[in-house]
Design a protein around this motif. Structure first.
Motif, PDB file in Angstrom:
ATOM      1  N   GLU A  25      36.966  46.908  44.948  1.00  0.00           N
ATOM      2  CA  GLU A  25      37.995  47.616  44.175  1.00  0.00           C
ATOM      3  C   GLU A  25      39.335  46.898  44.230  1.00  0.00           C
ATOM      4  O   GLU A  25      39.998  46.707  43.211  1.00  0.00           O
ATOM      5  N   HIS A  26      39.733  46.501  45.436  1.00  0.00           N
ATOM      6  CA  HIS A  26      41.047  45.869  45.559  1.00  0.00           C
ATOM      7  C   HIS A  26      41.056  44.421  45.111  1.00  0.00           C
ATOM      8  O   HIS A  26      42.108  43.892  44.753  1.00  0.00           O
ATOM      9  N   PHE A  27      39.873  43.802  45.091  1.00  0.00           N
ATOM     10  CA  PHE A  27      39.808  42.467  44.487  1.00  0.00           C
ATOM     11  C   PHE A  27      40.106  42.588  42.993  1.00  0.00           C
ATOM     12  O   PHE A  27      40.876  41.810  42.430  1.00  0.00           O
ATOM     13  N   LYS A  28      39.507  43.602  42.345  1.00  0.00           N
ATOM     14  CA  LYS A  28      39.723  43.786  40.905  1.00  0.00           C
ATOM     15  C   LYS A  28      41.209  44.032  40.615  1.00  0.00           C
ATOM     16  O   LYS A  28      41.769  43.515  39.659  1.00  0.00           O
ATOM     17  N   GLN A  29      41.814  44.806  41.496  1.00  0.00           N
ATOM     18  CA  GLN A  29      43.243  45.104  41.317  1.00  0.00           C
ATOM     19  C   GLN A  29      44.094  43.828  41.463  1.00  0.00           C
ATOM     20  O   GLN A  29      44.975  43.557  40.650  1.00  0.00           O
ATOM     21  N   TYR A  30      43.754  43.056  42.505  1.00  0.00           N
ATOM     22  CA  TYR A  30      44.454  41.780  42.738  1.00  0.00           C
ATOM     23  C   TYR A  30      44.311  40.865  41.518  1.00  0.00           C
ATOM     24  O   TYR A  30      45.261  40.246  41.043  1.00  0.00           O
ATOM     25  N   TYR A  31      43.094  40.797  40.977  1.00  0.00           N
ATOM     26  CA  TYR A  31      42.768  39.924  39.844  1.00  0.00           C
ATOM     27  C   TYR A  31      43.587  40.330  38.609  1.00  0.00           C
ATOM     28  O   TYR A  31      44.215  39.497  37.957  1.00  0.00           O
ATOM     29  N   GLU A  32      43.584  41.621  38.315  1.00  0.00           N
ATOM     30  CA  GLU A  32      44.294  42.091  37.117  1.00  0.00           C
ATOM     31  C   GLU A  32      45.804  41.921  37.270  1.00  0.00           C
ATOM     32  O   GLU A  32      46.501  41.624  36.302  1.00  0.00           O
ATOM     33  N   TYR A 206      46.061  30.813  36.808  1.00  0.00           N
ATOM     34  CA  TYR A 206      46.135  30.688  38.277  1.00  0.00           C
ATOM     35  C   TYR A 206      44.928  31.326  38.963  1.00  0.00           C
ATOM     36  O   TYR A 206      44.981  31.620  40.151  1.00  0.00           O
ATOM     37  N   LEU A 207      43.852  31.558  38.206  1.00  0.00           N
ATOM     38  CA  LEU A 207      42.630  32.122  38.805  1.00  0.00           C
ATOM     39  C   LEU A 207      41.535  31.067  38.817  1.00  0.00           C
ATOM     40  O   LEU A 207      41.423  30.263  37.880  1.00  0.00           O
ATOM     41  N   THR A 208      40.729  31.085  39.859  1.00  0.00           N
ATOM     42  CA  THR A 208      39.680  30.064  39.980  1.00  0.00           C
ATOM     43  C   THR A 208      38.385  30.526  39.288  1.00  0.00           C
ATOM     44  O   THR A 208      38.216  31.702  38.982  1.00  0.00           O
ATOM     45  N   GLU A 209      37.481  29.568  39.104  1.00  0.00           N
ATOM     46  CA  GLU A 209      36.148  29.883  38.546  1.00  0.00           C
ATOM     47  C   GLU A 209      35.474  30.947  39.386  1.00  0.00           C
ATOM     48  O   GLU A 209      34.847  31.868  38.884  1.00  0.00           O
ATOM     49  N   LYS A 210      35.606  30.775  40.710  1.00  0.00           N
ATOM     50  CA  LYS A 210      34.963  31.710  41.630  1.00  0.00           C
ATOM     51  C   LYS A 210      35.515  33.131  41.438  1.00  0.00           C
ATOM     52  O   LYS A 210      34.766  34.104  41.400  1.00  0.00           O
ATOM     53  N   GLU A 211      36.820  33.234  41.278  1.00  0.00           N
ATOM     54  CA  GLU A 211      37.423  34.563  41.083  1.00  0.00           C
ATOM     55  C   GLU A 211      36.959  35.197  39.771  1.00  0.00           C
ATOM     56  O   GLU A 211      36.698  36.401  39.711  1.00  0.00           O
ATOM     57  N   ASN A 212      36.824  34.377  38.728  1.00  0.00           N
ATOM     58  CA  ASN A 212      36.334  34.914  37.451  1.00  0.00           C
ATOM     59  C   ASN A 212      34.898  35.411  37.592  1.00  0.00           C
ATOM     60  O   ASN A 212      34.529  36.454  37.059  1.00  0.00           O
ATOM     61  N   MET A 213      34.093  34.642  38.310  1.00  0.00           N
ATOM     62  CA  MET A 213      32.697  35.036  38.526  1.00  0.00           C
ATOM     63  C   MET A 213      32.624  36.356  39.308  1.00  0.00           C
ATOM     64  O   MET A 213      31.868  37.263  38.948  1.00  0.00           O
ATOM     65  N   LEU A 214      33.440  36.472  40.351  1.00  0.00           N
ATOM     66  CA  LEU A 214      33.431  37.706  41.154  1.00  0.00           C
ATOM     67  C   LEU A 214      33.873  38.907  40.335  1.00  0.00           C
ATOM     68  O   LEU A 214      33.290  39.987  40.419  1.00  0.00           O
ATOM     69  N   TYR A 215      34.894  38.702  39.513  1.00  0.00           N
ATOM     70  CA  TYR A 215      35.401  39.809  38.694  1.00  0.00           C
ATOM     71  C   TYR A 215      34.311  40.280  37.729  1.00  0.00           C
ATOM     72  O   TYR A 215      34.106  41.480  37.541  1.00  0.00           O
TER      73      TYR A 215
END
Ligand code: SF4
Ligand code: ZN
Ligand code: ZN
Length: 310
Positions: A25-32, A206-215
């Motif tokens: 949940e908080h990863f999604k918040q961080y990402y957005e 400023y987001l990585t491939e890995k972060e996009n995949m996780l999201y």
């Protein structure tokens, strides 16, 4: 197991460059929030953003996040899928794009190269002998700009992540193509309607491939499984490999490199040379750097067998 830095529950992901662990949940918040931070400098109220959706993890995450942030910034979203005609990969891309657009209740605009231009990317590669990704990039940019103008959209948003930006910039430096750095090195490029150029947004700058995949995973989004068969002919993946090595030495390096690019590009823009060279293509009216006929029209004329001479 590490704890989420926001709520203290068990973390499911560690983001090295942010030195932080998160629950889903908080990863999604961080990402957005990271996307919001990029867009916040712009007044997007009642503006239209055309999102280019290929069905890959980057564009799928981009569309989903922009759709969620719509209410915060009050923009309108339109979605474009370009059918490139690259076999199974393109078929799967279309399916995933349709699925996601339907899930989000958004109309999907489909621009099919075969139907609209009479040729596909593999055919154009064969005729022009150009490198597939470089040709494909020219064609996609032209289509995105054209459709955005037709749909009255001020901006096109693409799923470029920091791994893409850094690889393009590194390649541009090592092959001495400063103009490529200037064109890539900003999360926001304003429209220039004098030359029919819509603005560009790269919200995942400023987001990585890995972060996009996780999201995408944490939101249960559909993603294209097949990789483009033409991708292996692109050197950009080798440059991404170099970045993986740098990442081991300095996990914040990728983000810092992108930030440095933005600073340099601001300085370059103060000297308006490149902008002044922008003009309208004499054939299609789309923007082109420094020449009368744009790179897309040259390809189109060659592939369509209508080579004209000025
Ligand atoms: Fe186009 Fe290259 Fe992407 Fe394939 S990998 S879709 S050819 S840019
Ligand atoms: Zn949490
Ligand atoms: Zn043209």
């Amino acid at each position: 197991m590490a704890k989420c830095i926001v709520c203290g529950r068990e973390a499911v992901v560690k983001i090295e460059h942010a030195n932080a662990s998160f629950c889903a949940e908080h990863f999604k918040q961080y990402y957005e929030r990271k996307i919001l931070r990029v867009l916040k400098g712009l007044n997007l109220e009642n503006k239209c953003i055309l999102v280019a959706l290929s069905g890959g993890k980057d564009s799928v995450s981009l569309l989903y996040a922009l759709n969620r942030l719509k209410k915060d910034l009050n923009y309108n979203l339109k979605v474009l899928h370009i059918q490139l005609g690259i076999g199974l990969y393109s078929k799967e891309s279309l399916e995933v794009s349709k699925q996601l657009a339907e899930k989000l209740n958004l109309r999907l605009i489909i621009f099919d190269l075969e139907k609209n231009l009479g040729w596909t990317i593999p055919e154009a590669v064969k005729v022009t002998k150009k490198k597939p990704c470089s040709l494909c990039g020219i064609v996609k940019r032209w289509v995105m700009n054209k459709v955005a103008l037709e749909e009255n959209c001020e901006y096109v948003a693409t799923g470029h992540n920091v791994d893409d930006i850094d690889a393009i910039a590194l390649k541009a430096m090592l092959t001495y193509r400063p103009e490529d750095i200037e064109r890539t090195s900003s999360p926001i490029l304003e429209p220039n309607m004098e030359v029919n150029l819509v603005g560009k947004l790269r919200p995942q700058f400023y987001l990585t491939e890995k972060e996009n995949m996780l999201y995408a995973q944490f939101n249960g989004l559909p993603i294209v499984e097949t990789t483009c068969p033409l991708a292996s002919r692109s050197k950009i993946f080798k440059y991404k490999g170099i970045w993986q090595e740098i990442d081991k030495v300095n996990p914040v390096g990728k983000i810092n490199f992108a930030k440095t690019l933005v600073e340099i590009s601001k300085k370059l823009k103060e000297n308006k040379r490149e902008v002044q060279q922008l003009r309208k293509c004499v054939r299609c009216g789309m923007p082109t750097y420094g020449r009368d006929v744009c790179a897309f029209c040259k390809i189109n004329e060659k592939v369509s067998g209508v080579e004209r001479h000025n």
